[in-house]
Write an enzyme that holds these catalytic residues in place. Structure first.
Site, PDB file in Angstrom:
ATOM      1  CB  VAL A   1      29.877   1.914  96.702  1.00  0.00           C
ATOM      2  CG1 VAL A   1      30.359   0.505  97.017  1.00  0.00           C
ATOM      3  CG2 VAL A   1      31.054   2.841  96.455  1.00  0.00           C
ATOM      4  CB  CYS A   2      26.608  -1.525  96.884  1.00  0.00           C
ATOM      5  SG  CYS A   2      25.631  -3.002  97.223  1.00  0.00           S
ATOM      6  CB  VAL A   3      21.868  -0.343  97.008  1.00  0.00           C
ATOM      7  CG1 VAL A   3      21.687  -1.818  96.717  1.00  0.00           C
ATOM      8  CG2 VAL A   3      22.280  -0.131  98.445  1.00  0.00           C
TER       9      VAL A   3
ATOM     10  CB  THR B   1      22.724  -1.112  91.416  1.00  0.00           C
ATOM     11  OG1 THR B   1      22.690  -1.017  92.846  1.00  0.00           O
ATOM     12  CG2 THR B   1      21.531  -1.941  90.950  1.00  0.00           C
TER      13      THR B   1
END
Length: 342
Positions: A126-128, A146
């Site tokens: 998730v995300c970074v 990302t």
């Protein structure tokens, strides 16, 4: 000590075990967003289909998030064991000298993910969190996404990863490996996981519970056409943009739009471009392509039907628009981003 658990719920349904890695300064929504989606999926399914556990390096106990809110981990990394259906890896960031952010990597988290991932049926960042997967060697030779703010960092630090900063999420390795964009996109990623597990109908029901305007698919850009441009200084231009979004299959020529604004065609084009940073024709084409992308991602409709629904008229026009805007063909786009059964 490894956690023991039953693989079935009291109702006799198989239980999907989700383990979320948590660590100091983890992004709060990256953890709670997916957990909420899975909880709502259980509610819609009418039984406990997901068992979500938070795992931390230091064992069970409090973990402070980037928002200052404390989460309570259920178990330590060494207690997770090999029986994991979905391993979810969120991320954390540090301030950068230029005022932006850089992804933070904890060697202990990277090591644990590297050791645990091979035993998980599915791995998602998730995300970074994609930076963690890349550091663990899981993204080598694969396409990944990302949060847009750290995409350049991911590409620079891991040239062996094909970083695509645009999609909401990317699914690869025959559906076993997922990477998601940032912040609210964790909900889109989680909904896609639910759709894979329990079906599109359940995922859409969860999206309605979340009051999400649209359950966005993976190939959709992190910035939709309306959101990628700031609000106009003129209210009438903003109102026109909303009207365009509702009438994409109609006549949206510059002449027609100028007439709706009661302006000369030349003056309207100048005002619209000044307020939105795009000519009327380019704006309309981008909005229509976004609709076409969504149909290609979610349906097996013939290209002629996709073109008609998006207001592009013909397959030839659809092809030209995709080549111009996305440097690909509709068929190639569908092969890459088609989600769900079909």
């Amino acid at each position: 000590m490894t956690e023991t658990h039953s693989s079935t719920s009291p109702g006799g349904h198989s239980v999907h075990r989700v383990v979320v890695a948590v660590f100091p300064d983890v992004d709060l929504l990256d953890v709670t967003g997916p957990a909420e989606v899975f909880a709502l999926a259980d509610r819609e399914a009418g039984c406990d289909r997901y068992r979500v556990r938070l795992a931390a390096p230091g064992g069970a106990g409090e973990v402070r998030t980037s928002a200052g809110v404390r989460l309570v981990a259920d178990l330590g990394f060494d207690e997770v064991g090999a029986d994991v259906d979905t391993l979810l890896v969120p991320g954390a960031v540090d301030p950068a000298p230029d005022g932006g952010v850089v992804a933070r990597l904890d060697p202990e988290v990277v090591r644990w993910v590297r050791e645990t991932a091979p035993h998980a049926r599915r791995v998602a960042s998730v995300c970074v969190g994609a930076h963690v997967l890349a550091a663990a060697g899981l993204l080598d030779g694969r396409t990944a996404t990302t949060h847009w703010s750290t995409a350049a960092q991911l590409a620079a630090e891991h040239p062996e990863v094909a970083v695509d900063p645009d999609p909401i999420f990317v699914r690869t390795d025959r559906g076993r490996l997922w990477t998601g964009a940032g912040i609210s996109a964790c909900l889109d990623l989680s909904l896609a996981l639910v759709a894979e597990d329990l079906g599109e109908e359940t995922a859409l029901a969860v999206a309605r519970q979340l009051v999400m305007y649209l359950k966005r698919q993976g190939g959709q850009s992190q910035f939709s056409v309306p959101l990628s441009r700031p609000a106009a200084g003129r209210r009438d231009i903003d109102e026109l943009r909303l009207w365009i979004a509702d009438h994409l299959d109609g006549d949206l020529s510059t002449e027609r739009l100028a007439g709706r604004m009661c302006l000369s065609e030349r003056h309207f084009a100048r005002v619209f471009t000044q307020e939105t940073g795009s000519s009327p024709a380019a704006y309309v084409e981008a909005a229509r392509i976004e609709v076409a992308r969504r149909h290609l991602e979610t349906s097996d409709a013939p290209l002629a039907e996709v073109a008609a629904r998006a207001g592009l008229g013909s397959v030839e026009t659809l092809h030209r628009a995709f080549r111009r805007q996305l440097a690909t063909t509709p068929a190639a786009y569908r092969r890459r981003f088609r989600t769900g059964a079909g």
